[in-house]
Scaffold this active site. Structure first.
Site: not given
Ligand SMILES: *Cc1c(COP(=O)(O)O)cnc(C)c1O
Length: 393
Positions: A203, A327
């Protein structure tokens, strides 16, 4: 140009649209009945769910009884892969085929199954991010339980030839699941015509809320129950339904498929302007096929900059984007998708994904094209890596 706020991370999530929120509102307030209750307040909730199910079935080209509401894309992916594996293992089928560039909801599910003794083939992709259909066909064995290949890639936007893949799987008698989370609303989908046995969607990638999704399961493909309990979702996923979220998803999916050609025309123009503008920066490259590409996806590698520094600098300028480097999740590994294209680690690290939508404006594009080159220049000026690249080391 004046500082503005530009949301260019629609592949990460999208804003709930007004029509979706309006449709949800009654079910968050006065229409709070439990869909399993027999009085009118409950029956109204039940009817709202079934109405949403009909909208979703119409959008995908299936029947309402083939739509199962879930808690999102990851849940749908897990259910499709694990459910099929468990079911077919009983008949000795313990081999799964997928690709090296799937979402982690698929890859980590496959890895978990490998630990249980399943065997998984990860199809490689070429430098454009495409799999080979011949390689797929050759990989299918008598003990193959499932082929799971994403419709469109979330990082590089590459669209797979789903109808052809579906045909190959039907011919070989193997079940075919596709993670269509990024594709829905961007390419026309018809699960019957495309020989799709199972399809996941989410959704929050199509302007509905987070934590709701769908697994389409073709009639005749009998997956084991995901959650045991009450009779909800034909007893396969028990638990009182998230009525407002489901109602919102019905409207969002209806909206998403209402004018796909119009969206593609409008958004791909902005995408192409972005790509052409960004590639003018020296030592950049486009990741993923230029042609078989989601209309809203831009992914470029920028040599000599760290993806994370780039994102933080863009954030200061009001631009939300994302990077192929992971990262932020505490690991320094670059994206598995960019590595699968054959990019060296340091290039994969400096990548930038901009995912635009039909709410993006020409002014937004101009702003991005003004800000990114400035930021890249500033970061490169401080980068020892860029020094070395320029010297040709
Ligand atoms: C976002 C995404 C998912 C996960 O969906 P959630 O609803 O966030 O769990 C799975 N696959 C792809 C391709 C995605 O982009």
């Amino acid at each position: 140009m004046e500082k503005r706020f530009v949301y260019a991370d629609n592949s990460a999530t999208t804003k709930i649209s007004k029509s979706v929120l309006d449709a949800m509102m009654p079910y968050l307030t006065e229409a709070y009945g439990n869909p399993s209750s027999i009085y009118k307040l409950g029956r109204d909730s039940k009817r709202a769910i079934e109405n949403a199910r009909e909208k979703c079935a119409a959008a995908l080209g299936c029947t309402p009884s083939e739509i199962y509401f879930t808690g999102g894309g990851s849940e749908s992916d897990n259910w499709a892969v694990t459910g099929t594996a468990r079911k077919l293992a009983a008949s000795g089928k313990k081999h799964i085929i997928t690709t090296a560039v799937e979402h982690h909801a698929i890859l980590h599910t496959c890895a978990a199954l490998e630990k249980e003794g399943f065997e998984v083939t990860y199809l490689p992709v070429d430098s454009e991010g495409k799999i080979s259909l011949t390689e797929l066909e050759n990989a299918i064995r008598p003990d193959t339980a499932l082929v799971s290949i994403m419709y469109a890639n979330n990082e590089i936007g590459v669209i797979n030839p789903i109808s052809e893949i579906g045909k190959i799987c039907r011919k070989k008698g193997v079940l075919f699941h596709t993670d269509a989370v990024q594709a829905v609303g961007n390419v026309p989908i018809n699960v019957v015509e495309q020989s799709i046995d199972m399809l996941s969607l989410s959704g929050h990638k199509i302007h509905a809320q987070k934590g709701v999704g769908i697994l389409y399961i073709r009639k005749g493909v009998n997956l084991p129950n995901l959650i045991n309990g009450g009779g909800q979702e034909r007893s396969k996923r028990a638990g009182t339904e998230n009525v407002p979220a489901i109602v919102g998803l019905g409207v969002a999916l209806e909206n998403a498929v209402s004018d796909i050609p119009g969206k593609i025309e409008k958004v791909s123009k902005m995408r192409d302007k972005l790509i052409d503008g960004l590639l003018k920066i020296e030592r950049t490259r486009l990741n993923g096929s230029r042609t078989d590409r989601l209309c809203g996806n831009v992914n470029i590698s920028v040599e000599g900059v760290e993806g994370e520094s780039l994102l933080l600098s863009l954030d200061l300028k009001g631009i939300c984007a994302s990077s192929g480097s992971a990262c932020t999740s505490g690991s320094l590994d670059p994206s598995h998708v960019l590595l699968a294209l054959g990019l060296p680690h340091e290039v994969a690290h400096g990548s930038l994904r901009l995912s635009i939508s039909d709410e993006t404006t020409d002014e937004d594009i101009d702003y991005i094209l003004e800000v990114v080159p400035e930021v890249v220049e500033r970061l490169r000026a401080m980068s020892p890596l860029w020094e070395r690249i320029k010297k040709g080391e």
